[in-house]
Design a protein around this motif. Structure first.
Motif, PDB file in Angstrom:
ATOM      1  N   GLY A 191       3.435  -7.607 -11.466  1.00 47.15           N
ATOM      2  CA  GLY A 191       2.490  -7.316 -12.676  1.00 47.15           C
ATOM      3  C   GLY A 191       3.719  -7.834 -13.964  1.00 47.15           C
ATOM      4  N   ALA A 192       4.649  -6.869 -13.804  1.00 48.90           N
ATOM      5  CA  ALA A 192       5.404  -7.064 -15.090  1.00 48.90           C
ATOM      6  C   ALA A 192       6.350  -8.575 -14.624  1.00 48.90           C
ATOM      7  CB  ALA A 192       6.349  -5.883 -15.231  1.00 48.90           C
ATOM      8  N   GLY A 193       6.572  -8.739 -13.613  1.00 49.79           N
ATOM      9  CA  GLY A 193       7.561  -9.937 -13.317  1.00 49.79           C
ATOM     10  C   GLY A 193       6.997 -11.422 -13.443  1.00 49.79           C
ATOM     11  N   LEU A 232       6.750  -0.643  -6.983  1.00 50.69           N
ATOM     12  CA  LEU A 232       7.663  -1.674  -7.394  1.00 50.69           C
ATOM     13  C   LEU A 232       7.396  -3.112  -7.415  1.00 50.69           C
ATOM     14  CD1 LEU A 232      11.255  -0.280  -5.811  1.00 50.69           C
ATOM     15  CD2 LEU A 232      10.585  -0.769  -8.239  1.00 50.69           C
ATOM     16  N   PHE A 233       6.356  -3.208  -6.229  1.00 49.24           N
ATOM     17  CA  PHE A 233       5.866  -4.502  -5.961  1.00 49.24           C
ATOM     18  C   PHE A 233       4.830  -5.031  -7.018  1.00 49.24           C
ATOM     19  CE2 PHE A 233       3.466  -7.823  -3.539  1.00 49.24           C
ATOM     20  CZ  PHE A 233       4.275  -8.786  -3.496  1.00 49.24           C
ATOM     21  N   PHE A 262      11.603  -8.210  -6.952  1.00 46.18           N
ATOM     22  CA  PHE A 262      10.965  -8.862  -5.868  1.00 46.18           C
ATOM     23  C   PHE A 262      11.846  -8.938  -4.566  1.00 46.18           C
ATOM     24  CE2 PHE A 262      10.308 -12.982  -3.444  1.00 46.18           C
ATOM     25  CZ  PHE A 262       9.030 -12.794  -3.061  1.00 46.18           C
ATOM     26  N   ARG A 263      13.085  -9.291  -4.890  1.00 44.21           N
ATOM     27  CA  ARG A 263      14.048  -9.504  -3.923  1.00 44.21           C
ATOM     28  C   ARG A 263      14.348  -8.161  -3.206  1.00 44.21           C
ATOM     29  NH1 ARG A 263      14.986 -13.384  -7.404  1.00 44.21           N
ATOM     30  NH2 ARG A 263      15.507 -15.508  -6.901  1.00 44.21           N
ATOM     31  N   TYR A 264      14.523  -7.051  -4.085  1.00 46.02           N
ATOM     32  CA  TYR A 264      14.677  -5.671  -3.493  1.00 46.02           C
ATOM     33  C   TYR A 264      13.608  -5.515  -2.631  1.00 46.02           C
ATOM     34  CZ  TYR A 264      15.005  -0.693  -3.294  1.00 46.02           C
ATOM     35  OH  TYR A 264      15.229   0.519  -2.758  1.00 46.02           O
ATOM     36  N   CYS A 265      12.208  -5.429  -2.870  1.00 47.09           N
ATOM     37  CA  CYS A 265      10.984  -5.215  -2.292  1.00 47.09           C
ATOM     38  C   CYS A 265      11.053  -6.243  -1.232  1.00 47.09           C
ATOM     39  CB  CYS A 265       9.790  -5.669  -2.799  1.00 47.09           C
ATOM     40  SG  CYS A 265       9.529  -4.540  -4.396  1.00 47.09           S
ATOM     41  N   GLN A 302       0.874  -1.281   0.022  1.00 49.02           N
ATOM     42  CA  GLN A 302      -0.198   0.024   0.077  1.00 49.02           C
ATOM     43  C   GLN A 302       0.741   1.228   0.011  1.00 49.02           C
ATOM     44  OE1 GLN A 302      -2.438  -0.655   3.461  1.00 49.02           O
ATOM     45  NE2 GLN A 302      -3.400  -2.061   2.630  1.00 49.02           N
ATOM     46  N   THR A 303       1.831   1.325   0.338  1.00 49.28           N
ATOM     47  CA  THR A 303       2.856   2.471   0.517  1.00 49.28           C
ATOM     48  C   THR A 303       3.845   2.535  -0.319  1.00 49.28           C
ATOM     49  OG1 THR A 303       3.776   1.897   2.595  1.00 49.28           O
ATOM     50  CG2 THR A 303       1.580   3.008   2.808  1.00 49.28           C
ATOM     51  N   ARG A 304       4.968   2.616   0.367  1.00 43.56           N
ATOM     52  CA  ARG A 304       6.385   3.059  -0.234  1.00 43.56           C
ATOM     53  C   ARG A 304       6.577   2.397  -1.336  1.00 43.56           C
ATOM     54  NH1 ARG A 304      10.433   3.281   4.061  1.00 43.56           N
ATOM     55  NH2 ARG A 304      11.297   1.440   2.981  1.00 43.56           N
ATOM     56  N   LEU A 305       6.435   0.675  -1.183  1.00 40.46           N
ATOM     57  CA  LEU A 305       6.967  -0.260  -2.230  1.00 40.46           C
ATOM     58  C   LEU A 305       6.104  -0.605  -3.152  1.00 40.46           C
ATOM     59  CD1 LEU A 305       9.283  -2.028   0.199  1.00 40.46           C
ATOM     60  CD2 LEU A 305      10.203  -0.772  -1.615  1.00 40.46           C
ATOM     61  N   ARG A 306       4.919  -0.044  -3.163  1.00 40.98           N
ATOM     62  CA  ARG A 306       3.682  -0.649  -3.816  1.00 40.98           C
ATOM     63  C   ARG A 306       3.779  -0.485  -5.361  1.00 40.98           C
ATOM     64  NH1 ARG A 306       1.487   4.548  -2.470  1.00 40.98           N
ATOM     65  NH2 ARG A 306       0.545   5.677  -4.108  1.00 40.98           N
TER      66      ARG A 306
END
Lengths: 311, 241
Positions: A237-239, A230-231, A270-273, A224-228
């Motif tokens: 989605g893309a991954g 990227l995730f 994914f790993r970064y998130c 919901q917030t900062r990483l949404r």
């Protein structure tokens, strides 16, 4: 700096892109080697997997404060998963090189024949260490009990399936070079691993939502917030979803190549998130009801009554 | 000389292993009319009286002055939390530092053995010559009291003050660092800088294995809690409430 002095939930800042890249490359190499061992792939894939694992190790070295002392990390395998990872990578590189050397060099200087017991031992050792390389990042992270979001045995399994998905991504990318011969097999394998990953990640996040405030905050950061962005857009989605759609709808070489590239980028994101969503247990003051330090609200009200009356 | 100070000068034997039991191997004897104590090992601990702490951050500053830690690194710091609403509002203060746990989670995760527990007094220390700066211990610590400063940067950037010039030689950039319980002072028979400087005497340190030490008496007589004790770390830090 200010957040060091309050008791708010805090996400870890120490592990970031470089470690994510290390985990990604290492997992990719391990997953690809396992695919090479289990389905009949050309030896060049084994070479690529060794290169990926070595690249991951180099990235990790650059992240260390003192890379020249990294050799010391082989001594604490009894307790440290990082140490075990260093040993697994070392064993993998050596055994995988010995394993594929006869094939690459066209048997001109092979030490033993293909059916030799020694060759089988080396092959099994390489496969086991590759399996270990796909699993150990999950163990490294889940060993940190101060971050409840990571403190679960599901993580090694998720990292394993992510590694296998990454391996499939390389197979799809490689289909551009072999005219799409191995693409149908790779595509079906990829679809299966994507479904497995989606199911595991969904289960993991649902579980973490019920695990306590820090893990819930981690899930909130992710969804919901900062990483949404990227995730959701990157990792899911893309991954995963987009490659799934592409592979399900169209079976062309170009599509497979795009799907492979998307899978790989999604795996890294994914790993970064996962790393950036690690929220520490709250500092002690936040978890314990010290309100008024043994004074009840009534007591405090009495204590302040004179003061409030004076106002 | 206070009891806690007397305990400081008690000799210990290095060969004795640490133990978590508060009274094991402990013996007392009266000699020449003076109460003297002997012990086979020491377990340093600290009690923090939350009723006395005023949040003045003197301990934070004393620690920085004593240990020359870089900007953004606080081996000792006082957390603040606001409680209640106006007019019944107050700020709670809680000094936080390395707990020198009996079961430190930072030690087993260290891949090089740089983080270790000193055998004869249970202090959790870091061998900076062995540390590779992987941050595993920083992540593993449930108290967020470990730091890995990546660069030697002073409070005024690259231009060091004369004090920073001297004090920054005590640590290496790119390695983990944390409260050492002022081990260099302890080894000289002095108390930790934060304890010595606390104006309200909210900090009390001593040997947890000595039942006669001030800290042991405080723990026996006052209500207290150990931070995150449920994590199984058995911290050597006690908050008196």
């Amino acid at each position: 700096m200010a957040n060091l002095f309050n008791t708010e939930l805090r996400a870890q800042q120490e592990w970031s892109w470089q470690l994510a890249l290390d985990l990604f490359l290492g997992g990719l190499g391990g997953g690809l080697f396992l695919l090479y061992q289990t389905i009949d792939l050309p030896p060049v894939f084994a070479l690529v997997s060794i290169g990926l694992v070595i690249a991951g190790a180099v990235v990790l070295l650059t992240e260390l404060g003192h890379p020249l002392r990294a050799w010391r990390a082989i001594f604490k395998a009894r307790s440290s998963w990082i140490s075990r990872g260093v040993l697994l990578v070392s064993v993998f590189v050596v055994t995988a090189c010995i394993h594929i050397a006869p094939t690459i060099t066209n048997s001109s200087w092979r030490i033993w024949g293909g059916d030799d017991m020694g060759a089988k031992v080396i092959s099994v050792a390489a496969a086991l260490s590759a399996l270990g390389i796909t699993l150990y990042p999950g163990f490294v992270i889940s060993a940190s009990r101060s971050i409840p979001f990571w403190d679960t045995p599901m993580l090694p399994a998720i990292f394993f399936t992510q590694s296998m998905m990454g391996g499939c991504g390389i197979l799809l990318l490689a289909s551009a070079f072999d005219g799409g011969q191995g693409m149908p097999q790779a595509a079906s394998l990829t679809i299966a691993t994507i479904f497995l990953n989606l199911a595991m990640i969904a289960g993991y996040l649902l579980l973490m939502r019920r695990t306590g405030a820090p893990a819930r905050e981690s899930v909130r950061l992710l969804l919901q917030t900062r990483l949404r962005g990227l995730f959701w857009l990157g990792a899911v989605g893309a991954g995963m979803v987009l490659p799934l759609v592409l592979l399900s709808v169209q079976s062309a070489v170009g599509t497979a190549t795009v799907a492979g590239a998307l899978l790989l980028s999604g795996g890294l994101l994914f790993r970064y998130c996962m790393l950036k969503a690690g929220v520490y247990l709250p500092l002690p003051l936040a978890g314990i009801d010290l309100s008024k330090l043994n004074r009840t609200t009534d007591q405090l009200a009495r204590e302040y009554s004179g003061w409030t009356a004076r106002r | 000389m206070g009891l806690a100070s007397r305990v400081l000068f008690v000799p210990y034997r290095k060969s004795q292993p640490c133990s978590r039991g508060p009274t094991r191997h402990w013996s007392e004897m009266a000699t020449n009319g003076r109460h003297t104590t002997t012990t086979t090992y020491v377990r340093w601990g600290m009690a923090i009286d939350l009723k006395r702490c005023t949040g003045c951050q003197s301990c934070t500053m004393a620690c920085k002055v004593e240990n020359g830690t870089p900007a953004g690194v606080f081996w000792m710091r006082v957390l603040e939390r606001e409680e209640g609403t106006f007019p019944l509002a107050q700020t709670l203060y809680m000094p936080l530092r390395c707990n020198h746990c009996a079961e430190p989670p930072c030690v087993p995760v260290c891949p090089t053995g740089a983080s270790y527990k000193r055998t004869h007094d249970s202090l959790v220390l870091i061998d900076q010559d062995k540390c590779i700066g992987c941050s595993a211990c920083v992540i593993a610590c449930p108290y967020q009291v470990r730091f890995v400063p990546r660069h030697k940067t002073g409070y005024h950037g690259d231009q060091f003050t004369p004090y920073e010039d001297v004090s920054y030689k005590r640590w290496q950039a790119g390695t983990a660092q944390k409260c050492t319980f002022c081990v260099h002072r302890l080894d000289q028979g002095l108390g930790p800088a934060c304890v010595e400087t606390c104006p309200t005497k909210a900090l009390v340190y001593g040997n947890l294995n000595d039942p006669q030490s001030e800290i042991s008496k405080l723990i026996r007589t006052r209500t207290h809690f150990q931070p995150r004790a449920e994590a199984g770390t058995d911290p050597s830090l006690f908050y008196l409430t």
